[in-house]
Design an enzyme around this catalytic site. Structure first.
Site, short mmCIF file in Angstrom:
data_model
loop_
_atom_site.label_atom_id
_atom_site.label_comp_id
_atom_site.label_asym_id
_atom_site.label_seq_id
_atom_site.Cartn_x
_atom_site.Cartn_y
_atom_site.Cartn_z
N LYS A 166 0.84 -1.19 0.00
CA LYS A 166 0.00 0.00 0.00
C LYS A 166 0.88 1.25 0.00
O LYS A 166 1.78 1.36 0.83
CB LYS A 166 -0.91 0.00 1.23
CG LYS A 166 -2.03 -1.02 1.12
CD LYS A 166 -3.05 -0.62 0.08
CE LYS A 166 -4.03 -1.73 -0.22
NZ LYS A 166 -4.99 -1.37 -1.27
N ASP A 194 0.01 0.05 -4.62
CA ASP A 194 -1.40 0.40 -4.75
C ASP A 194 -1.67 1.67 -3.95
O ASP A 194 -1.55 1.66 -2.73
CB ASP A 194 -2.25 -0.77 -4.23
CG ASP A 194 -3.75 -0.51 -4.36
OD1 ASP A 194 -4.15 0.56 -4.86
OD2 ASP A 194 -4.53 -1.39 -3.94
N GLU A 220 -0.94 0.62 -9.04
CA GLU A 220 -2.40 0.42 -9.02
C GLU A 220 -3.14 1.64 -8.51
O GLU A 220 -2.73 2.23 -7.50
CB GLU A 220 -2.70 -0.80 -8.14
CG GLU A 220 -4.18 -1.15 -7.99
CD GLU A 220 -4.35 -2.50 -7.30
OE1 GLU A 220 -3.52 -3.41 -7.53
OE2 GLU A 220 -5.31 -2.66 -6.53
N GLU A 246 -10.98 -1.54 -10.03
CA GLU A 246 -11.85 -2.03 -8.96
C GLU A 246 -13.00 -1.07 -8.68
O GLU A 246 -13.96 -1.44 -8.01
CB GLU A 246 -11.03 -2.30 -7.68
CG GLU A 246 -10.49 -1.06 -7.03
CD GLU A 246 -9.60 -1.39 -5.82
OE1 GLU A 246 -8.44 -1.74 -6.05
OE2 GLU A 246 -10.07 -1.28 -4.69
N ASP A 269 -13.66 -6.15 -10.26
CA ASP A 269 -14.02 -7.02 -9.14
C ASP A 269 -15.26 -7.81 -9.56
O ASP A 269 -16.29 -7.22 -9.89
CB ASP A 269 -14.30 -6.18 -7.88
CG ASP A 269 -14.44 -7.07 -6.65
OD1 ASP A 269 -15.27 -8.01 -6.69
OD2 ASP A 269 -13.72 -6.86 -5.67
N HIS A 296 -9.64 -7.89 -9.24
CA HIS A 296 -9.58 -7.40 -7.86
C HIS A 296 -10.39 -8.37 -6.99
O HIS A 296 -11.49 -8.76 -7.37
CB HIS A 296 -10.21 -6.00 -7.80
CG HIS A 296 -10.32 -5.44 -6.42
ND1 HIS A 296 -11.51 -5.42 -5.71
CD2 HIS A 296 -9.40 -4.88 -5.61
CE1 HIS A 296 -11.30 -4.85 -4.53
NE2 HIS A 296 -10.04 -4.52 -4.44
N GLU A 329 -5.50 -12.25 -6.85
CA GLU A 329 -5.23 -11.37 -5.70
C GLU A 329 -5.65 -12.12 -4.44
O GLU A 329 -6.82 -12.47 -4.28
CB GLU A 329 -5.99 -10.05 -5.82
CG GLU A 329 -5.78 -9.20 -4.57
CD GLU A 329 -6.23 -7.75 -4.70
OE1 GLU A 329 -7.05 -7.46 -5.58
OE2 GLU A 329 -5.74 -6.93 -3.90
CA CA Z 1 -6.58 -1.99 -4.87
#
Ligand code: CA
Length: 376
Positions: A166, A194, A220, A246, A269, A296, A329
């Site tokens: 992250k 991300d 991302e 996503e 997703d 996702h 993922e």
């Molecule tokens: Ca993400």
């Protein structure tokens, strides 16, 4: 066979340890599970990615239209529900709710046929899929760089060959974190970042340029999802591959993203972008545009199973002797509901996950867990 009822389970669990990303900090996980029952005793399960109670309200609205309908008519039902809210929805809650119902209907189709969903989609092309670890979030206590490096080493020890960090906490902090993780995992393990759309185009451009020396596999959600042209511009301005999707919905959103050459990696997703029916179409469109499709996944074992059924039939693109496999993922953060909801939780071995081979989604739901985590 006729649809009898659509049930919603709003689930929530407190976490032992809260965690944060660029947008928020959470001390709980929640989910919306959808169950479609039929007059022949077969039940199908699905899940919606999004705010559970709001999604449940839309599922209930759709449910009023479905009583007595043939649950095998997945395509007809998808179009009817999409059209029911087309003037007011097109994305977000309207499509998230539709996704959960669509997955449950595919679960019924598979159970009725005694075959996994991937077999009904003409597969499988693969029986297992390589997973990447999603983790490396912010914790409340401890030295950010130190615990990230330790966590990253843990994923390598478990056998993962790829993981995602992250970012979105400010450029200097992001760079320090990425450097620490890259050092901890060595040069052979793939590392993605991300930002959860925390940056604008200028900041994302600078971060992408400065991260390039760390061999980042993709960047991302660098910028807000509405800015399709910004994504395309970012691809030109900095060297990292750009991923996202996503927060995008249906073939219509993804057509815009693909036509604008906005993404290197598309991440719809399955529980939000339109379910199995729609995501198969988006995946085929991604192949036609030469865009990688890596879904996702951020939910319970039901979301995981639905994603795996789709991953089983994603094409090897381009076709060759040594194809690049798609990736799963695999959320490694604490989620008490994710494993508890399945009678046999989906795990990994050396960073690979088997695609469930039983009828429908291929998983059995633990009804007691549905009751235990239900919000009153
Ligand atoms: Ca993400």
């Amino acid at each position: 066979m006729k649809i009898r009822e659509i049930r919603c389970y709003v689930l929530e669990a407190k976490l032992d340890r809260s965690f944060g990303w660029s947008l928020a900090v959470t001390d709980r996980r929640s989910a919306l599970v959808v169950e479609v029952t039929t007059d022949e005793g077969i039940s199908g399960f699905g899940e919606c990615y999004g705010p559970p109670s709001a999604n449940a309200a839309v599922v209930a609205l759709y449910g009023e239209l479905l009583s007595g309908r043939d649950p095998l008519a997945t395509e007809a039902i998808w179009q009817e529900l999409y059209n029911a809210l087309r003037d007011h929805g097109q994305r977000g809650l309207a499509v998230q709710a539709l996704s959960g119902i669509d997955i449950a209907l595919w679960d019924i189709r598979g159970k009725a046929a005694g075959r996994p969903i991937h077999a009904l989609l003409g597969g499988p092309i693969r029986r297992r899929v390589r997973a990447y670890a999603t983790g490396l979030y912010e914790r409340r206590d401890g030295d950010h760089v130190a615990y990230l490096a330790e966590e990253a080493r843990g994923y390598v020890a478990e056998g993962f060959s790829a993981m995602k960090l992250k970012v979105g906490f400010g450029l200097d902090r992001d760079l320090a974190a990425a450097r620490a993780v890259r050092e901890a995992i060595g040069s052979e393990v793939a590392l993605m970042v991300d930002a959860n759309h925390a940056y604008d185009l200028l900041a994302a451009t600078e971060l992408g340029r400065r991260l390039a020396e760390l061999d980042i596999a993709w960047f991302e959600e660098p910028i807000p999802p509405e800015d399709v042209e910004g994504y395309a511009e970012l691809r030109r301005r900095q060297p990292l591959p750009v991923a996202g999707g996503e927060c995008s919905f249906t073939r219509f959103d993804f057509r815009r993203l693909f036509a604008a050459r906005a993404l290197d990696v598309a991440q719809p997703d399955t529980c939000a972008a339109g379910g199995i029916s729609e995501c198969k179409k988006i995946a085929d469109m991604a192949a036609a545009f030469g865009v990688r499709y890596i879904p996702h996944v951020w939910g319970t074992g039901i979301a995981l199973a639905a994603s795996l059924q789709l991953l089983a039939v994603l094409p090897n693109e381009p076709l060759c002797r040594f194809p690049r496999e798609p990736l799963l993922e695999f959320d490694r953060t604490e989620h008490p509901i994710r494993e508890a909801i399945l009678e046999r939780p989906i795990g990994h071995r050396d960073g690979w996950v088997e695609i469930p081979d039983g009828p429908g989604l291929g998983v059995a739901i633990d009804g007691e867990a549905l009751r235990r985590f239900a919000v009153a």
